[in-house]
Design a protein around this motif. Structure first.
Motif, PDB file in Angstrom:
ATOM      1  N   VAL A 147       0.861  -1.181   0.000  1.00  9.21           N
ATOM      2  CA  VAL A 147       0.000   0.000   0.000  1.00  9.21           C
ATOM      3  C   VAL A 147       0.895   1.228   0.000  1.00  9.21           C
ATOM      4  N   VAL A 148       0.636   2.167  -0.918  1.00 11.70           N
ATOM      5  CA  VAL A 148       1.460   3.358  -1.109  1.00 11.70           C
ATOM      6  C   VAL A 148       0.618   4.594  -0.830  1.00 11.70           C
ATOM      7  N   LEU A 149       1.170   5.530  -0.034  1.00 13.41           N
ATOM      8  CA  LEU A 149       0.567   6.847   0.164  1.00 13.41           C
ATOM      9  C   LEU A 149       1.300   7.823  -0.738  1.00 13.41           C
ATOM     10  N   TRP A 150       0.601   8.293  -1.766  1.00 12.02           N
ATOM     11  CA  TRP A 150       1.219   9.104  -2.826  1.00 12.02           C
ATOM     12  C   TRP A 150       0.799  10.553  -2.682  1.00 12.02           C
ATOM     13  N   GLU A 151       1.810  11.448  -2.729  1.00 10.75           N
ATOM     14  CA  GLU A 151       1.568  12.883  -2.679  1.00 10.75           C
ATOM     15  C   GLU A 151       1.513  13.394  -4.109  1.00 10.75           C
ATOM     16  N   GLN A 152       0.338  13.840  -4.530  1.00 10.44           N
ATOM     17  CA  GLN A 152       0.145  14.218  -5.916  1.00 10.44           C
ATOM     18  C   GLN A 152       0.860  15.530  -6.256  1.00 10.44           C
ATOM     19  N   ASN A 153       0.916  16.463  -5.312  1.00 11.61           N
ATOM     20  CA  ASN A 153       1.509  17.763  -5.618  1.00 11.61           C
ATOM     21  C   ASN A 153       3.023  17.656  -5.799  1.00 11.61           C
ATOM     22  N   THR A 154       3.704  16.979  -4.885  1.00  8.55           N
ATOM     23  CA  THR A 154       5.158  16.838  -4.981  1.00  8.55           C
ATOM     24  C   THR A 154       5.588  15.596  -5.739  1.00  8.55           C
ATOM     25  N   ARG A 155       4.639  14.715  -6.026  1.00 10.65           N
ATOM     26  CA  ARG A 155       4.899  13.488  -6.780  1.00 10.65           C
ATOM     27  C   ARG A 155       5.964  12.622  -6.115  1.00 10.65           C
ATOM     28  N   VAL A 156       5.754  12.401  -4.830  1.00  5.34           N
ATOM     29  CA  VAL A 156       6.656  11.532  -4.079  1.00  5.34           C
ATOM     30  C   VAL A 156       5.827  10.570  -3.246  1.00  5.34           C
ATOM     31  N   VAL A 157       6.461   9.467  -2.855  1.00 14.43           N
ATOM     32  CA  VAL A 157       5.833   8.496  -1.975  1.00 14.43           C
ATOM     33  C   VAL A 157       6.049   8.950  -0.540  1.00 14.43           C
ATOM     34  N   GLN A 158       4.973   9.210   0.160  1.00 18.78           N
ATOM     35  CA  GLN A 158       5.074   9.659   1.543  1.00 18.78           C
ATOM     36  C   GLN A 158       5.229   8.501   2.519  1.00 18.78           C
ATOM     37  N   HIS A 159       4.596   7.386   2.199  1.00 17.86           N
ATOM     38  CA  HIS A 159       4.601   6.291   3.165  1.00 17.86           C
ATOM     39  C   HIS A 159       4.375   4.975   2.434  1.00 17.86           C
ATOM     40  N   LEU A 160       4.978   3.937   2.971  1.00 11.23           N
ATOM     41  CA  LEU A 160       4.795   2.586   2.443  1.00 11.23           C
ATOM     42  C   LEU A 160       4.286   1.676   3.557  1.00 11.23           C
ATOM     43  N   PHE A 161       3.280   0.885   3.225  1.00  9.14           N
ATOM     44  CA  PHE A 161       2.739  -0.112   4.153  1.00  9.14           C
ATOM     45  C   PHE A 161       3.035  -1.481   3.541  1.00  9.14           C
ATOM     46  N   LEU A 162       3.916  -2.216   4.176  1.00  4.84           N
ATOM     47  CA  LEU A 162       4.439  -3.445   3.587  1.00  4.84           C
ATOM     48  C   LEU A 162       3.599  -4.634   4.028  1.00  4.84           C
ATOM     49  N   GLY A 163       2.444  -4.772   3.433  1.00  8.90           N
ATOM     50  CA  GLY A 163       1.597  -5.918   3.715  1.00  8.90           C
ATOM     51  C   GLY A 163       2.041  -7.137   2.947  1.00  8.90           C
ATOM     52  N   ASN A 164       1.817  -8.307   3.498  1.00  8.11           N
ATOM     53  CA  ASN A 164       2.221  -9.554   2.844  1.00  8.11           C
ATOM     54  C   ASN A 164       1.037 -10.460   2.543  1.00  8.11           C
ATOM     55  N   GLN A 165      -0.181  -9.955   2.681  1.00  9.90           N
ATOM     56  CA  GLN A 165      -1.383 -10.731   2.396  1.00  9.90           C
ATOM     57  C   GLN A 165      -2.109 -10.102   1.213  1.00  9.90           C
ATOM     58  N   GLN A 166      -2.698 -10.937   0.353  1.00  4.28           N
ATOM     59  CA  GLN A 166      -3.363 -10.426  -0.842  1.00  4.28           C
ATOM     60  C   GLN A 166      -4.431  -9.416  -0.465  1.00  4.28           C
ATOM     61  N   LEU A 167      -4.348  -8.237  -1.083  1.00  2.00           N
ATOM     62  CA  LEU A 167      -5.217  -7.113  -0.733  1.00  2.00           C
ATOM     63  C   LEU A 167      -6.523  -7.166  -1.520  1.00  2.00           C
ATOM     64  N   GLU A 168      -7.614  -6.767  -0.854  1.00  2.00           N
ATOM     65  CA  GLU A 168      -8.921  -6.697  -1.512  1.00  2.00           C
ATOM     66  C   GLU A 168      -9.460  -5.272  -1.564  1.00  2.00           C
ATOM     67  N   SER A 169      -9.366  -4.505  -0.456  1.00  2.00           N
ATOM     68  CA  SER A 169      -9.907  -3.145  -0.443  1.00  2.00           C
ATOM     69  C   SER A 169      -9.220  -2.336   0.643  1.00  2.00           C
ATOM     70  N   LEU A 170      -9.408  -0.991   0.572  1.00  2.00           N
ATOM     71  CA  LEU A 170      -8.842  -0.048   1.532  1.00  2.00           C
ATOM     72  C   LEU A 170      -9.906   0.944   1.961  1.00  2.00           C
ATOM     73  N   ALA A 171      -9.700   1.531   3.149  1.00  2.00           N
ATOM     74  CA  ALA A 171     -10.591   2.579   3.636  1.00  2.00           C
ATOM     75  C   ALA A 171      -9.817   3.471   4.595  1.00  2.00           C
ATOM     76  N   TRP A 172     -10.123   4.780   4.556  1.00  2.00           N
ATOM     77  CA  TRP A 172      -9.512   5.756   5.453  1.00  2.00           C
ATOM     78  C   TRP A 172     -10.328   5.888   6.726  1.00  2.00           C
ATOM     79  N   GLU A 173      -9.634   6.176   7.814  1.00  2.00           N
ATOM     80  CA  GLU A 173     -10.295   6.686   9.009  1.00  2.00           C
ATOM     81  C   GLU A 173     -10.484   8.190   8.818  1.00  2.00           C
TER      82      GLU A 173
END
Length: 711
Positions: free
Chosen positions: A35-61
């Protein structure tokens, strides 16, 4: 990361979620688990979440400080979102709600915050694979409270409804959950303890059980209407005090001039009453007949109720239930007298129920009478299904239509025609064997006539007998195919050592087989069935009349049987007509098409949806922006300066004029479809300068309602 660049690829993108408070930050989830947190304005990766299980969906708090991910193993994980340039290898929390056994994937998950402290976590799927992998479920979890909403059709999508105004602390506080499944739309109240279902004012599934017949009643008296509505309200008490969560729009259609009822009979023995006065069908009342007979319905109903110790805690939701415990319960014909509130419901097993509307609950026994339509005619033996056995003794009945008499036709074939005359206390019914006349006041049969032809042997066979005959024909066909294959092998392998053994086996099979299984190939010509070979005794329609039957001086009560029509039958069986030139027919198992043969009486939708948005240069604009119509839209004259015009005035511009008016568009329908041409783009650019001048005069933050007219 390097470990994700080697070996397997990242896989497809499974989810993209925008930051709830910063539209320039995107959460991108890949199938492999990264899972990648992408900053659109600066076009850089802000954060990486290194999951090892097949992903189905995401949701924000809601605050953006945490995210939740769902996976293919039936679990979900909560991740903390920290500063830039960091990597997170382990989630804050990981759980499999319905573990520890293997579970199906959670295909979608939502996280909604509450001021009570415990957020709502709502997800689809995740059921134990071996035991409940075929269930269609949406789970609602808040703290230690879990409800597994069990639907009878596949879940398409779901969302929560919350107030658009921000609360103190930024909590979402959802008040309803809306679930779209294949066969219906269901809303759940999230503010009432127990999370009950909110009754739907529209989009109720017509085919909650398969529709088997329908009947329309026009100009229903107000008193009868109110009694039916009252019975429906008592029958389904509202467990939720919340209103339907979806609103908006303004109904511009006039109030119906008369009250219309559409009655639908169903395969499970129910009759549903619908308000057919307007455009949409609104459910009013449901009548059940299964409780009068001895069936297995009550056992299946008890299985649907979740026990205290059952896990998962299933709760049946929605009214779509396509399963019928006994096909003999199916309703075939309905007749309702709107003046005396008497009704007749006839079914598949020859049962004819005479019912009367009561405002109070009661407990009484149902009188049972039998009418022999064969009249002891010799040479006919019924080979179909058995009759439904009625329950003995007094039975409890809720307010609404309650049965008083059960008339059982013999043989118990499906009722094909029924009519009611409450003034004479008579009910007439017909089957494929004949018709009968019954006095339900005196509980005595008046008349029975057999209409069978000597060659009508098919009339004595029910659906089960015909299925057996079909199986027998298929079995004989397969045996002929098997023998032809054996004969072919004999010709091909005549010189092989085993050919003599196969030949002996084939001869033995021919000797042992019964005489009726002759293996000679037969070619049959398919020809139209003659009148003698068809079911000529089927009664299709019955009618009571007070007419001059014997002579021209007296007109006694009479019962007429309709002549045979070689058309009445599967293609037009669902069509019913109103007394105002309209009609209904099923265009699919779940949809009624309403049509009108009258130019005066037309029921059509006419409404307006007002939305708030910034002014733009689209065709749905205020008149002050100037004429810049899209293709197919006619420019409307601008109102006088300083007069913005009311919505009703705007509506009048869209409303059709008289048919005889020279401005009528009956002969020139508008076409709003098609591609945009170069000429239209040039015209639009030419008018954009004037539109920009008008936009400068308006504040950038000013919002005006734009109207969408639906007709």
């Amino acid at each position: 990361p390097p470990c994700y660049r080697c070996g397997k690829a990242l896989g497809p993108v499974e989810s993209i979620q925008e930051h709830p408070r910063d539209g320039g930050r995107l959460l991108i989830g890949y199938s492999r688990g990264l899972v990648v947190l992408w900053e659109q304005n600066t076009r850089v990766v802000q954060h990486l979440f290194l999951g090892n299980q097949q992903l189905e969906s995401l949701a924000w708090e809601q605050s953006g400080k945490s995210i939740v991910s769902s996976h293919s193993d039936g679990g979900y994980m909560v991740w903390a979102v920290s500063g830039a340039g960091q990597r997170t290898q382990q989630p804050v929390m990981s759980t499999i709600p319905y573990g520890p056994f293997p579970c199906k994937a959670i295909s979608k998950i939502l996280w909604r915050t509450c001021d009570s402290g415990n957020p709502f976590i709502i997800f689809n799927g995740g059921m134990p694979r071996a035991s409940y992998g075929d269930r269609h479920c949406v789970s609602v979890l808040q703290g230690q409270t879990l409800a597994t909403l069990d639907f009878t059709s596949r879940v398409i999508d779901f969302f929560t409804v919350q107030s658009s105004e921000a609360t103190e602390g930024g909590f979402e506080n959802p008040h309803a959950l809306v679930v779209l499944v294949e066969e219906e739309l269901v809303a759940i109240d999230l503010q009432t303890p127990g999370w009950p279902t909110i009754p739907a004012p529209y989009l109720a599934p017509l085919h909650s059980s398969a529709i088997t017949c329908s009947c329309h009643v026009s100009n229903v008296p107000l008193k009868l209407w109110e009694r039916i509505v009252s019975a429906g309200e008592q029958q389904s008490p509202r467990l939720s005090s919340a209103a339907w969560p979806i609103d908006g729009g303004k109904n511009l259609a006039q109030e119906p001039t008369q009250r219309g009822l559409l009655l639908t009979g169903h395969e499970d023995g129910t009759v549903r009453f619908w308000d057919a006065s307007g455009v949409s069908l609104k459910p009013l009342y449901k009548l059940g007949t299964a409780s009068i007979f001895q069936t297995d319905c009550e056992h299946n109903d008890s299985l649907n109720q979740a026990g205290e110790e059952e896990w998962p805690p299933f709760r049946k939701v929605g009214c779509f239930d396509p399963y019928s415990d006994d096909p003999r319960l199916g309703v075939q014909k309905i007749a309702l007298c709107k003046y005396t509130a008497k009704m007749v419901v006839a079914g598949t097993a020859g049962q004819v129920l005479v019912m009367e509307l009561s405002d109070e609950k009661s407990e009484h026994a149902v009188s049972v009478a039998t009418v022999d339509l064969l009249q002891d005619r010799e040479g006919f033996t019924w080979k179909g299904h058995d009759r439904l056995a009625p329950r003995n003794g007094p039975l409890p009945f809720a307010p609404g239509f309650q049965p008083s008499v059960l008339v059982q036709c013999v043989p118990p074939a499906a009722v094909t025609a029924v009519t009611l005359h409450s003034e004479w206390n008579l009910v007439a019914f017909g089957t494929s064997h004949g018709f009968g006349l019954f006095d339900y006041y005196r509980r005595n049969p008046v008349l029975a006539r057999c209409t069978l032809h000597p060659n009508d042997s098919l009339a004595m066979e029910g659906p089960l007998s015909r299925v057996k005959s079909l199986k027998k024909s298929l079995r004989q066909s397969f045996r002929r195919i098997r023998k032809s294959r054996v004969s072919g092998k004999k010709r091909l392998n005549a010189s092989s050592p085993s050919s003599k053994v196969q030949e002996a086996n084939a001869q033995l099979a021919e000797q042992v087989g019964p005489p009726e299984v002759e293996m000679t190939p037969v070619q049959r010509r398919i020809e139209p069935r003659s009148a003698d070979d068809s079911l000529s005794g089927v009664v299709r329609c019955l009618y009571f009349a007070d007419t001059f039957l014997r002579d021209g001086e007296t007109h006694p009560p009479s019962l007429g049987k309709a002549p045979k029509l070689r058309l009445d039958i599967s293609g037009i069986a669902s069509c019913v007509f109103t007394k105002h030139g309209q009609g209904f027919y099923l265009i699919s198992p779940s949809e009624f098409e309403r049509f009108s043969l009258s130019a005066r009486n037309v029921t059509e939708p006419l409404c307006r949806l007002e939305v708030t948005r910034l002014q733009d240069t689209s065709c749905l604009r205020g008149p002050a922006l100037g004429p810049a119509p899209c293709r197919g839209c006619s420019p409307q004259p601008s109102p006088p300066h300083g007069s913005p015009g009311s919505p009703e005035e705007h509506l009048a511009a869209f409303s059709p004029g008289s048919i005889d008016s020279p401005n009528s568009s009956m002969e020139n329908p508008l076409d709003t479809t098609g591609d945009i041409t170069v000429e239209e783009v040039k015209d639009f650019l030419a008018s954009s300068e004037e539109a920009e001048r008008n936009l400068r005069n308006a504040s950038e933050d000013e919002a005006r309602p734009a109207g969408i007219l639906i007709k």
